[in-house]
Design an enzyme around this catalytic site. Sequence first.
Site, PDB file in Angstrom:
ATOM      1  N   CYS A 198      -0.473  -4.380 -17.282  1.00 19.60           N
ATOM      2  CA  CYS A 198      -1.201  -3.444 -16.412  1.00 19.60           C
ATOM      3  C   CYS A 198      -0.793  -3.593 -14.950  1.00 19.60           C
ATOM      4  CB  CYS A 198      -2.708  -3.632 -16.559  1.00 19.60           C
ATOM      5  SG  CYS A 198      -3.275  -5.246 -16.037  1.00 19.60           S
ATOM      6  N   HIS A 212       0.829  -1.208   0.000  1.00 22.25           N
ATOM      7  CA  HIS A 212       0.000   0.000   0.000  1.00 22.25           C
ATOM      8  C   HIS A 212       0.860   1.253   0.000  1.00 22.25           C
ATOM      9  CE1 HIS A 212      -3.916  -1.999   1.307  1.00 22.25           C
ATOM     10  NE2 HIS A 212      -4.105  -1.397   0.166  1.00 22.25           N
TER      11      HIS A 212
HETATM   12  C1  PEP Z   1      -1.789  -7.554 -11.286  1.00 24.89           C
HETATM   13  O1  PEP Z   1      -1.954  -8.594 -10.630  1.00 24.89           O
HETATM   14  O2  PEP Z   1      -0.699  -7.208 -11.768  1.00 24.89           O
HETATM   15  C2  PEP Z   1      -2.926  -6.643 -11.493  1.00 24.89           C
HETATM   16  C3  PEP Z   1      -2.828  -5.633 -12.331  1.00 24.89           C
HETATM   17  O3  PEP Z   1      -4.041  -6.863 -10.754  1.00 24.89           O
HETATM   18  P1  PEP Z   1      -4.172  -6.485  -9.194  1.00 24.89           P
HETATM   19  O4  PEP Z   1      -2.941  -5.721  -8.791  1.00 24.89           O
HETATM   20  O5  PEP Z   1      -5.408  -5.682  -9.076  1.00 24.89           O
HETATM   21  O6  PEP Z   1      -4.278  -7.825  -8.570  1.00 24.89           O
END
Ligand code: PEP
Length: 570
Positions: free
Chosen positions: A500, A203
């Site tokens: 992402c 976080h």
């Molecule tokens: C990931 O796992 O990289 C992702 C983009 O999803 P989250 O961070 O929401 O699990």
Amino acid sequence: MSTTAPATGPAPTPAGPVVLPGTPVVPGVVLGPVVRPSGTVVLPADEGATVPEDGRGAEKERFSAAASAVADRLSERAAGATGVSAEVLAATAGLARDRGLLSAVEQRIDAGAPAAVATVGAAQQFVDLFTSLGGVMAERVTDVRDVRDRIVAQLTGQGEPGVPRPQTPSVLLADDLAPADTAGLDPERVVGLATRLGGTTSHTAIIARQLGLPCVVAVGGLDDVPEGATVLLDGERGTVTVDPEPGEAQARVEAARAAAAALASYRGPGRTGDGLEVKVLANVQDGAGARAAAAKHAEGVGLLRTELAFLSRAEEPTVEEQAAGYAEVFEAFPGQRVVVRTLDAGSDKPLAFATMPDEENPALGVRGLRVARRDPGLLERQLDAIAEGARRAGAQPWVMAPMVATVAEARDFADRVRDRGMVPGVMVEVPSAALQAERLLRHVDFLSIGTNDLSQYTLAADRLSADLADLTDPWQPALLALVQVTAEAGRGAGKSVGVCGEAAADPLLACVLVGLGVTSLSCAASSVAGVGARLATVTSDDCRRAADAALAADDPAGARAAVRRSLAID
Ligand code: PEP
Ligand code: MG
């Protein structure tokens, strides 16, 4: 001249300033005196029952008043914050009002404990519970201890713990920060942040990124740096230099300012210096976040984390409520790409109305798309809501599922999305999905690599564990090898493969990802300009060479160094 200290601690030498290495999170170079979180709250010892029976009612009222004062202050700060910061502050305020905590405290007061002692005992009960539940609740333990300290401080007249508001711009060094502390930082006064613990997906890191605050985590030897010492924090190299040579330090700060000015002039679209188009998109959670991302020149949304808007909800939101929320996001990016992820409930993002309680191992349990095995209606209603939101906004959304592990899952999801006239894709977060990318692409139109989870599952290391942050580092060559396999499958199929996860927020790593064949990057809005501006300074050939250099390294530090050399960055 400087000396790099071993990860275990600083090694002062007459040769020059000591450089403490850590994991870079938010780029930027800042110089300033060290401040530390204000004093630890002194917790009272349990000396047995001391409150007479007729005083226990008043003692309960004292607790309630203190807990309310703490909750109100946090809620007030939440109201003045946005995005993840607001979420985190509101969640911590919620904990101070938690009925479970209240009743555990009251039981102890009924047995004669003074309010402060009862608070410590009740909080410990929850810490023990969350610890026994395993890694996924780790961040809750930090929250519980934070709320405990704030309430005890209020009850005993000690100053509220937390982050100071220094008069001169300063660099905050801490072991770790409670999410509420990070969320409440004033970037005018605290210009940089380094912690001994924490990973790139903690976080603290996510909020520092949102605030655009230069940040390094997992820095060894931080404890020995005295308050008031001058440090140079470099959020791109991932170092904290103690007592730097003033001329050199100033030059690095100036160079970073010049680079920041280049960022400020970034307007998109994302492309390399030789014109290879790479969309630089934003990760958002709601309409407000999407509008903020549009203002930062993101070319669209690469990841709408739909679950984040519903973390505090006991009941499933209605189709109408969801549709209205999604329409707001589409309207922020008319005619541009918006990728909606269906609910990623479970593990680090539990949703009361979707998550299976009491799982032994929730990160490997019924999370993400797997929730639809038990409750297909939840997915169906969300897809209806996305389609309805898109209809209202006149959008053509891309829709993807989290935690896909098999071809059958991808095929089934794609059918449901296409039935509603939308573009189907899946996230690559599980090594099996990367290894089967070519087959997944026979059924879906795009892939999006979630490097946060892909690193956790590839390296078998909890993404929330501060102790294992080196393993979940997105520069791990094994993770990059899976990105390469996935991107090559995309190239073969002529389909889009984006990243992402937090990896896409690192401008240097972004060059590597492009070199591996990734066609879009999606990151926090505050990172869009940094990534886009860096891409403009390299060619696609540079990116390919950088990718080869990273893949050839044995570890993240070696990969970073090799890429810096390959791109001729000092
Ligand atoms: C990931 O796992 O990289 C992702 C983009 O999803 P989250 O961070 O929401 O699990
Ligand atoms: Mg994920």
